[in-house]
Design a protein around this motif. Structure first.
Motif, PDB file in Angstrom:
ATOM      1  N   ASP A 573      -8.301  54.882  38.220  1.00  0.00           N
ATOM      2  CA  ASP A 573      -8.292  54.318  36.867  1.00  0.00           C
ATOM      3  C   ASP A 573      -9.330  53.205  36.742  1.00  0.00           C
ATOM      4  OD1 ASP A 573      -6.117  55.944  36.061  1.00  0.00           O
ATOM      5  OD2 ASP A 573      -4.703  54.543  36.937  1.00  0.00           O
ATOM      6  N   ARG A 574      -9.358  52.335  37.740  1.00  0.00           N
ATOM      7  CA  ARG A 574     -10.287  51.200  37.670  1.00  0.00           C
ATOM      8  C   ARG A 574     -11.736  51.671  37.735  1.00  0.00           C
ATOM      9  NH1 ARG A 574     -11.321  47.033  34.945  1.00  0.00           N
ATOM     10  NH2 ARG A 574     -12.751  45.588  35.967  1.00  0.00           N
ATOM     11  N   GLU A 577     -12.650  52.749  34.331  1.00  0.00           N
ATOM     12  CA  GLU A 577     -12.793  51.578  33.457  1.00  0.00           C
ATOM     13  C   GLU A 577     -14.141  50.901  33.676  1.00  0.00           C
ATOM     14  OE1 GLU A 577      -7.960  50.757  33.600  1.00  0.00           O
ATOM     15  OE2 GLU A 577      -9.344  49.287  34.477  1.00  0.00           O
ATOM     16  N   VAL A 580     -16.888  52.739  31.906  1.00  0.00           N
ATOM     17  CA  VAL A 580     -16.910  52.406  30.477  1.00  0.00           C
ATOM     18  C   VAL A 580     -17.536  51.022  30.271  1.00  0.00           C
ATOM     19  CG1 VAL A 580     -15.488  51.977  28.435  1.00  0.00           C
ATOM     20  CG2 VAL A 580     -14.995  53.935  29.914  1.00  0.00           C
ATOM     21  N   GLU A 581     -17.206  50.068  31.156  1.00  0.00           N
ATOM     22  CA  GLU A 581     -17.849  48.758  31.091  1.00  0.00           C
ATOM     23  C   GLU A 581     -19.363  48.878  31.283  1.00  0.00           C
ATOM     24  OE1 GLU A 581     -16.195  45.849  33.698  1.00  0.00           O
ATOM     25  OE2 GLU A 581     -14.126  46.168  33.011  1.00  0.00           O
ATOM     26  N   PRO A 586     -15.497  56.756  26.914  1.00  0.00           N
ATOM     27  CA  PRO A 586     -14.319  57.213  27.661  1.00  0.00           C
ATOM     28  C   PRO A 586     -14.377  58.693  28.020  1.00  0.00           C
ATOM     29  CG  PRO A 586     -13.636  55.710  25.944  1.00  0.00           C
ATOM     30  CD  PRO A 586     -15.101  55.954  25.729  1.00  0.00           C
ATOM     31  N   ASP A 628      -9.051  54.172  24.235  1.00  0.00           N
ATOM     32  CA  ASP A 628      -9.021  53.087  25.222  1.00  0.00           C
ATOM     33  C   ASP A 628      -8.831  53.719  26.589  1.00  0.00           C
ATOM     34  OD1 ASP A 628      -8.607  50.880  26.835  1.00  0.00           O
ATOM     35  OD2 ASP A 628      -7.222  49.882  25.454  1.00  0.00           O
ATOM     36  N   ILE A 629      -9.831  53.617  27.439  1.00  0.00           N
ATOM     37  CA  ILE A 629      -9.775  54.262  28.755  1.00  0.00           C
ATOM     38  C   ILE A 629      -8.603  53.731  29.579  1.00  0.00           C
ATOM     39  CG2 ILE A 629     -11.320  52.614  29.887  1.00  0.00           C
ATOM     40  CD1 ILE A 629     -11.237  56.454  30.414  1.00  0.00           C
ATOM     41  N   ARG A 630      -8.139  52.516  29.276  1.00  0.00           N
ATOM     42  CA  ARG A 630      -7.024  51.950  30.039  1.00  0.00           C
ATOM     43  C   ARG A 630      -5.720  52.706  29.807  1.00  0.00           C
ATOM     44  NH1 ARG A 630      -7.974  45.819  28.159  1.00  0.00           N
ATOM     45  NH2 ARG A 630      -8.232  47.021  26.227  1.00  0.00           N
ATOM     46  N   ARG A 633      -3.791  54.829  32.526  1.00  0.00           N
ATOM     47  CA  ARG A 633      -2.776  54.278  33.428  1.00  0.00           C
ATOM     48  C   ARG A 633      -1.359  54.651  33.000  1.00  0.00           C
ATOM     49  NH1 ARG A 633      -4.486  50.118  36.829  1.00  0.00           N
ATOM     50  NH2 ARG A 633      -6.684  49.526  36.627  1.00  0.00           N
TER      51      ARG A 633
END
Length: 659
Positions: A573-574, A577, A580-581, A586, A628-630, A633
């Motif tokens: 997941d990270r 993320e 994407v940063e 996404p 939102d890619i988060r 989770r």
């Protein structure tokens, strides 16, 4: 005042030990990937009132020295009186603890903090997997004190010790009968130890503070190490399955309805989607208007949720059984094991494939290194003939890829690649010392692990050390990678963890940090660098690596999500993320963990997307990851090969603190 008290007590203990004493000693050889990398030596000073163990623990891991010194003082009943431990527990983590026990009070110093607590019954001083001597004494304490169900460990935690059986080994044409112990609580999961009836340790198979397999062998018995490793793989999975008793729902026909299907092939989404699964395979995909749900189907209502292909981790090191459910709980249904102990990963994969274990599909990349101070593992090739033999051995044992490591000679890289390609295998890995990325690719490497090897051939600005991807030299590097169809797994997450400023909360990297098993929390919270070094070094590299990832993706370079372990399962997941940063959308980030790895690993005809006739590896999440890619989770259901798993149960059996 507490510090003065501790020092005074230690001085007093030393004076006592010097009176009427005798000495003894022992040595354990330390191994990683079966390679002898160091040793631990203990000396014992005895008198009528105390036993004092002084321990020197030291190894060199890929050129980085790791040294640790410890002192453990006990009374004749093996109850601890004093304990100090200071030094490295891996290339990236350390420990600095002191303990004195006096009048039922435990005085402790942890780094720069001092405190005390009442002495609990059945307590022993130990601070992690190392040194092995402390674990040997823990076993002896456990036996001498009527085998308590739980031992409180000072300064933190608790452990459980049990005898799991007897094993007979053949050594020098004689039978060697040892008790097999399991210790739970010092590391994440189980440790396996073998000792004689007197508690003398012969072998400890554990995981170090980097999460890598590490073995410690009584020096005279080193030749038995491969036998112990094979047994540890089989027994470790058996212990885990027997204890955890993982379960899944199995239905011949499953229908998922009402959710939004993430179509990674066409880069779009299908609201109100329906997926029908029969016997572990995807039978049909579409909307309620186009797909009929069989009357005998087990129906999963996914309204308001997203339906995605199972995720991939393209840089895993499957070091223990608990990784299996941790991966699945995060929605990871396929991993590429990017270098492991030969016998261990074969046994783990077989256990999962045969239904005796639980975990994702494993694609094995067999590691080959050359000799040298930075070498890793025992499968090494310094001649073309050794290279050919190593590749053939991996091929014969079901490996689909070869991983080059850092000490291989340039001419041997080509020999490995030639033989691998002849057999239909691809080649990934590090760029060995003395070579550039271009030279590695020209020698035949198809893929490269870690974005650092791309950054190392780019030109930074002199003023601020930042890399401009518009510079002509750097554009040339990107064009070379693109035209040679090189696949890159950047592993941004591992750099973020190692470079992170220690003063910052680790929850900014991993919001689920508090759910990790306690032994992992202690390791990760001490991994990083001081703020000054971060500002001068780490922050610049992270900016450069993110810019390179974005530029490579935009240039058409295949990017695949890999983590090199880190936070079990969550690190995928990270990684996404961070993409994407870096500037990916996404959807683009999700592609790097689904259809792109399936394609480059020649598996796209059976997996990597939600399409008819593909394997039913699917996850359902509570939210929209394209917004939102988060939200990735928020896994609520995992399906692997048509088996339905609950992520909460999977996390619990993997030892996570979830509710």
């Amino acid at each position: 005042m507490r510090k003065l008290f501790i020092v005074a007590c230690l001085v007093s203990c030393i004076k006592i030990a010097a009176q009427s004493s005798s000495s003894d000693s022992g040595t354990f050889l330390i191994h990683k990937f079966e390679q002898h990398i160091g040793r631990e030596k203990y000396t014992v000073t005895k008198n009528a009132n105390t036993l004092k163990y002084n321990i020197d623990f030291a190894y060199t891991d890929r050129g980085s020295p790791v040294t640790l010194k410890a002192m453990l003082q006990l009374n004749p009943n093996l109850q601890p009186l004093a304990f100090t431990i200071k030094g490295g527990t891996s290339r990236f983590s350390s420990v600095n603890d002191s303990v004195v026990i006096n009048n039922k009070t435990v005085e402790m110093r942890i780094d720069d903090s001092s405190f005390n607590e009442p002495l609990q019954q059945n307590s022993f001083t130990i601070a992690g997997y190392s040194p092995a001597t402390a674990q040997m004494l823990l076993i002896q304490y456990w036996k001498k004190h009527d085998k308590p169900a739980n031992i409180h460990t000072i300064p933190f935690g608790s452990v459980q010790v049990r005898i799991d059986g007897l094993d007979t080994f053949s050594f020098n044409h004689n039978s060697l009968i040892l008790e097999r112990y399991v210790i739970t609580g010092l590391i994440w999961g189980n440790e396996l130890l073998w000792a004689d009836k007197n508690g003398q340790l012969y072998c400890l198979i554990t995981n170090d503070a980097e999460g890598d397999k590490q073995e410690m062998m009584l020096d005279a018995y080193e030749s038995l190490l491969p036998t112990f490793i094979d047994k540890a793989a089989i027994d470790g999975m058996r212990l885990f399955i027997n204890t955890a008793k993982p379960s899944s729902q199995k239905h011949d026909v499953i229908a998922i309805k009402g959710g939004t299907i993430i179509d990674v092939v066409n880069k779009t989404s299908i609201p109100g989607g329906v997926v029908v699964i029969e016997n572990g395979m995807i039978k049909s995909v579409g909307t309620a208007n186009t797909v009929n749900i069989p009357s005998d189907a087990f129906v999963i209502d996914a309204a308001g949720k997203a339906i995605l292909p199972g995720l991939w981790d393209m840089h895993s090191h499957f070091e223990q059984a608990e990784w299996g459910p941790a991966y699945l709980a995060a929605g990871v249904t396929t991993v590429r094991d990017c270098g492991n102990e030969f016998g261990y990963i074969n046994s783990i994969q077989k256990a999962i494939d045969d239904g005796h274990g639980i975990g994702p599909h494993i694609l094995k990349a067999g590691i080959i290194d050359g000799k040298g101070p930075y070498a890793l593992g025992i499968i090494q090739a310094d001649t073309k003939q050794q290279a050919v033999e190593a590749v053939q051995r991996y091929n014969e044992n079901g490996f689909v890829q070869i991983k080059i490591y850092s000490s291989m000679k340039p001419e041997i890289v080509k020999a490995v690649c030639d033989e691998a390609h002849r057999l239909g295998l691809t080649v990934t890995g590090h760029i060995p010392g003395g070579m550039t990325l271009q030279q590695g690719v020209d020698s035949g490497m198809d893929m490269v692990n870690h974005v650092q090897y791309v950054g190392s051939v780019m030109k930074p600005n002199k003023a601020d050390s930042l890399i401009s991807v518009d510079d002509s030299t750097n554009k040339g590097v990107l064009e070379f990678i693109k035209t040679h169809h090189v696949v890159i797994d950047p592993t941004l997450g591992v750099y973020e963890l190692v470079f992170r400023p220690l003063k910052n909360s680790i929850t900014s990297i991993e919001p689920a940090f508090s759910t990790l098993p306690a032994p992992l929390q202690k390791i990760f919270v001490n991994t990083g660098m001081e703020d000054e070094r971060y500002l001068r070094y780490g922050s610049i590299l992270m900016k450069n690596y993110k810019a390179i990832v974005k530029a490579m993706y935009d240039d058409g370079v295949p990017i695949v999500a890999g983590t090199d372990m880190d936070f079990p399962g969550y690190s995928v997941d990270r990684e996404l993320e961070l993409y994407v940063e870096s500037g990916l959308t996404p959807m683009q980030a999700i592609e790097t963990a689904t259809i792109i790895p399936a394609t480059v690993m020649k598996q796209a005809n059976i997996t990597g997307s939600i399409e008819t006739a593909k394997r039913a590896d699917i996850l359902i999440i509570d939210g929209d990851p394209l917004q939102d890619i988060r939200n990735l989770r928020k896994v609520v259901t995992i399906i692997k090969d048509g088996n339905i798993y609950d992520p909460l149960q999977l996390h619990k059996i993997a030892g996570f603190n979830v509710k």
